[in-house]
Design an enzyme around this catalytic site. Structure first.
Site, PDB file in Angstrom:
ATOM      1  N   SER A 128      53.120  36.022  96.336  1.00 48.32           N
ATOM      2  CA  SER A 128      51.949  35.850  95.477  1.00 48.32           C
ATOM      3  C   SER A 128      52.126  34.543  94.705  1.00 48.32           C
ATOM      4  CB  SER A 128      51.865  37.050  94.527  1.00 48.32           C
ATOM      5  OG  SER A 128      50.843  36.879  93.577  1.00 48.32           O
ATOM      6  N   LYS A 154      49.543  34.962  99.318  1.00 49.20           N
ATOM      7  CA  LYS A 154      48.427  35.403  98.464  1.00 49.20           C
ATOM      8  C   LYS A 154      48.248  34.377  97.353  1.00 49.20           C
ATOM      9  CE  LYS A 154      48.440  38.872  95.046  1.00 49.20           C
ATOM     10  NZ  LYS A 154      48.710  40.271  94.634  1.00 49.20           N
ATOM     11  N   LEU A 155      47.016  33.916  97.172  1.00 50.59           N
ATOM     12  CA  LEU A 155      46.713  32.947  96.126  1.00 50.59           C
ATOM     13  C   LEU A 155      46.011  33.640  94.977  1.00 50.59           C
ATOM     14  CD1 LEU A 155      45.164  30.094  98.337  1.00 50.59           C
ATOM     15  CD2 LEU A 155      47.576  30.408  97.707  1.00 50.59           C
ATOM     16  N   LYS A 156      46.447  33.374  93.763  1.00 49.02           N
ATOM     17  CA  LYS A 156      45.712  33.836  92.595  1.00 49.02           C
ATOM     18  C   LYS A 156      44.490  32.952  92.429  1.00 49.02           C
ATOM     19  CE  LYS A 156      48.391  37.124  90.980  1.00 49.02           C
ATOM     20  NZ  LYS A 156      47.914  38.503  90.798  1.00 49.02           N
ATOM     21  N   ASP A 181      43.711  36.941  95.098  1.00 49.05           N
ATOM     22  CA  ASP A 181      43.726  37.990  94.070  1.00 49.05           C
ATOM     23  C   ASP A 181      43.075  37.451  92.800  1.00 49.05           C
ATOM     24  OD1 ASP A 181      44.242  40.098  92.381  1.00 49.05           O
ATOM     25  OD2 ASP A 181      46.434  39.994  92.529  1.00 49.05           O
ATOM     26  N   ASN A 183      42.371  39.384  89.980  1.00 47.51           N
ATOM     27  CA  ASN A 183      42.735  40.135  88.767  1.00 47.51           C
ATOM     28  C   ASN A 183      41.520  40.372  87.867  1.00 47.51           C
ATOM     29  OD1 ASN A 183      45.765  38.593  89.187  1.00 47.51           O
ATOM     30  ND2 ASN A 183      45.720  40.805  88.789  1.00 47.51           N
ATOM     31  N   GLU A 206      41.431  40.602  96.594  1.00 48.70           N
ATOM     32  CA  GLU A 206      41.997  41.656  95.737  1.00 48.70           C
ATOM     33  C   GLU A 206      41.333  41.678  94.363  1.00 48.70           C
ATOM     34  OE1 GLU A 206      46.243  41.420  95.691  1.00 48.70           O
ATOM     35  OE2 GLU A 206      46.479  42.801  94.001  1.00 48.70           O
ATOM     36  N   ASP A 231      43.535  46.860  93.172  1.00 43.18           N
ATOM     37  CA  ASP A 231      44.837  46.928  92.505  1.00 43.18           C
ATOM     38  C   ASP A 231      44.624  47.659  91.174  1.00 43.18           C
ATOM     39  OD1 ASP A 231      47.163  46.424  91.036  1.00 43.18           O
ATOM     40  OD2 ASP A 231      47.163  44.255  91.320  1.00 43.18           O
ATOM     41  N   LYS A 255      51.089  50.245  93.704  1.00 41.52           N
ATOM     42  CA  LYS A 255      52.179  49.919  92.774  1.00 41.52           C
ATOM     43  C   LYS A 255      52.606  51.213  92.122  1.00 41.52           C
ATOM     44  CE  LYS A 255      50.573  45.251  91.497  1.00 41.52           C
ATOM     45  NZ  LYS A 255      49.834  44.468  90.465  1.00 41.52           N
ATOM     46  N   GLY A 283      53.480  44.191  93.538  1.00 42.75           N
ATOM     47  CA  GLY A 283      54.644  43.885  92.713  1.00 42.75           C
ATOM     48  C   GLY A 283      54.227  43.483  91.322  1.00 42.75           C
TER      49      GLY A 283
HETATM   50  O1  OSB Z   1      47.860  41.403  90.350  1.00 38.37           O
HETATM   51  O2  OSB Z   1      49.349  41.736  91.796  1.00 38.37           O
HETATM   52  C1  OSB Z   1      49.046  41.386  90.664  1.00 38.37           C
HETATM   53  C2  OSB Z   1      52.129  40.073  88.847  1.00 38.37           C
HETATM   54  C3  OSB Z   1      51.934  40.600  87.590  1.00 38.37           C
HETATM   55  C4  OSB Z   1      50.802  41.335  87.345  1.00 38.37           C
HETATM   56  C5  OSB Z   1      49.866  41.552  88.348  1.00 38.37           C
HETATM   57  C6  OSB Z   1      50.060  41.034  89.612  1.00 38.37           C
HETATM   58  C7  OSB Z   1      51.197  40.249  89.852  1.00 38.37           C
HETATM   59  C8  OSB Z   1      51.444  39.590  91.135  1.00 38.37           C
HETATM   60  C9  OSB Z   1      52.859  39.215  91.452  1.00 38.37           C
HETATM   61  O3  OSB Z   1      50.581  39.263  91.897  1.00 38.37           O
HETATM   62  C10 OSB Z   1      53.427  40.040  92.512  1.00 38.37           C
HETATM   63  C11 OSB Z   1      54.939  39.909  92.601  1.00 38.37           C
HETATM   64  O4  OSB Z   1      55.405  38.990  93.256  1.00 38.37           O
HETATM   65  O5  OSB Z   1      55.636  40.762  92.019  1.00 38.37           O
HETATM   66 MG    MG Z   2      46.802  42.195  92.010  1.00 43.43          MG
END
Ligand code: OSB
Ligand code: MG
Length: 368
Positions: A128, A154-156, A181, A183, A206, A231, A255, A283
């Site tokens: 990620s 995976k790109l934020k 992703d 969020n 995501e 998520d 998760k 994660g």
């Molecule tokens: O949205 O998946 C998420 C990390 C912290 C909080 C939310 C997320 C994440 C990650 C990192 O995307 C995933 C990792 O490498 O643990």
């Molecule tokens: Mg996520």
């Protein structure tokens, strides 16, 4: 399931991240985690990690809150052999559940993978990647990760940092499994904009919308070809089943901390398999303690896609356990020792600890 522990220690640690991790909800420079150490009468120990961070930006939970809930409610109940009556706080509850389960499994000599019915001894790693100010730096990072062997990038993304960087990565890496992703950074009115991602051949988008927008996610999924993955929304087996049946997602990010523990995660695993939906293990930038649980979970048969289960080096110069290492083929071994299979290294724990506190059974009241 298990005898109550003799005492439980809380340890909060801080580890610098090798690179700042920016998401639509903020930037993390360090990993701060509350660890739970269950100490048995026999001297055996079990460890669990709370997935929350220093601030309640991803969900309502944060480390200071988790610390108090564990110290004053969850652990005192466990020391009396009871479960505290607590709503929510899934990550804090998971940390204690895992520590007690780890202690129990170590006594029995059973690995978490065996306990879960894991069918793989290696799992596929994805990575990620945080939001980057400059697309050339993003491309450099992605190139490095592709070279390292990761099976999925995976790109934020967030409004203003979405189509352009994702398109650039897709053009540079036409064959690499890619996802994004958000969020929860978008609104239902952004559906037309998000549908432009359909041209980029992504494995999934995501959590585009707010956590509580089940129907809006179902509407969005109907309006675009890219599979929606949830998520933040999926906090229990019940809401996961409703999301899947509503068509609010075609992919599930599981998760263990978000859903409230190993038992809840198993129920979700089974219902996702029953519905034939894609799934991968998410994660929370965990230390080796939490990572061990994720990797064991990802060995179960229903995990059909590479997860955010990256090696320790993706996060830390030095992990608090023996590091998780990825091979050049993008896979990582599932621990096969008893319990979660790893333990914090005492010296690293001592160097990274911000605070420690041991909770013991209350002295019996006079006359009780
Ligand atoms: O949205 O998946 C998420 C990390 C912290 C909080 C939310 C997320 C994440 C990650 C990192 O995307 C995933 C990792 O490498 O643990
Ligand atoms: Mg996520």
């Amino acid at each position: 399931m298990t005898a109550s522990p003799a005492a439980v220690e809380l340890v909060e640690v801080r580890l610098p991240l090798v690179r700042a991790f920016r998401t639509s909800f903020g930037t993390q420079l360090d990993k701060e985690a509350v660890l739970v150490r269950a100490i048995g009468e026999d001297g055996l120990e079990g460890w669990g990690e709370c997935a929350s961070a220093g601030t309640p930006a991803y969900s309502e939970e944060w480390n200071d809150g988790a610390w108090l809930l564990l110290r004053d409610h969850l652990i005192p109940a466990a020391l009396r052999g009871k479960a505290a009556s607590v709503k929510g706080h899934h990550m804090a509850r998971t940390a204690l559940e895992v520590a007690l389960l780890d202690l129990h499994l170590r006594r029995e000599g059973v690995s978490l993978r065996e306990h879960l019915g894991g069918v793989r001894d290696r799992i596929e790693c994805g990575v990620s990647v945080g939001i980057e100010e400059r697309t050339d730096e993003l491309l450099e990072m992605v190139a490095r990760h592709v070279d390292e062997g990761y099976r999925r990038i995976k790109l934020k993304i967030e409004p203003g940092a979405d189509l352009e960087p994702t398109r650039a990565v897709r053009e540079a890496f036409p064959d690499t499994p890619l996802s994004v992703d958000a969020n929860a950074a978008y609104r239902p009115e952004d559906a037309d904009h998000l549908a432009e991602l359909d041209a980029l051949d992504l494995d999934y988008l995501e959590q585009p919308l707010a956590r509580d927008r089940l129907l809006a996610h179902a509407d969005l999924q109907r309006s675009m070809r890219t599979p929606v993955c949830l998520d933040e929304t999926l906090t229990s087996p019940a809401v996961t089943e409703e999301a899947v049946r509503l068509g609010a997602c075609r992919v599930v990010n599981l998760k263990v901390g978000r859903v409230g523990g190993v038992a809840a995660a198993r129920r979700i695993h089974d219902l996702v398999v029953e519905h034939g939906v894609g799934m991968w293990c998410g994660g929370m930038l965990e230390t080796g303690v939490g990572r061990a649980v994720n990797v064991a979970l990802a060995s179960m048969p229903g995990f059909t896609m590479p997860g955010d289960t990256s090696p320790s080096s993706r996060y830390f110069e030095r992990d608090i356990t023996e590091p998780f290492v990825m091979d050049a083929d993008g896979t990582m071994a599932v621990p096969d020792g008893p319990g979660i299979g790893v333990t914090p290294i005492p010296e690293v724990l001592a160097e990274t600890a911000l605070r420690r506190e041991t909770v013991r059974p209350a002295a019996p009241r006079r006359g009780a």
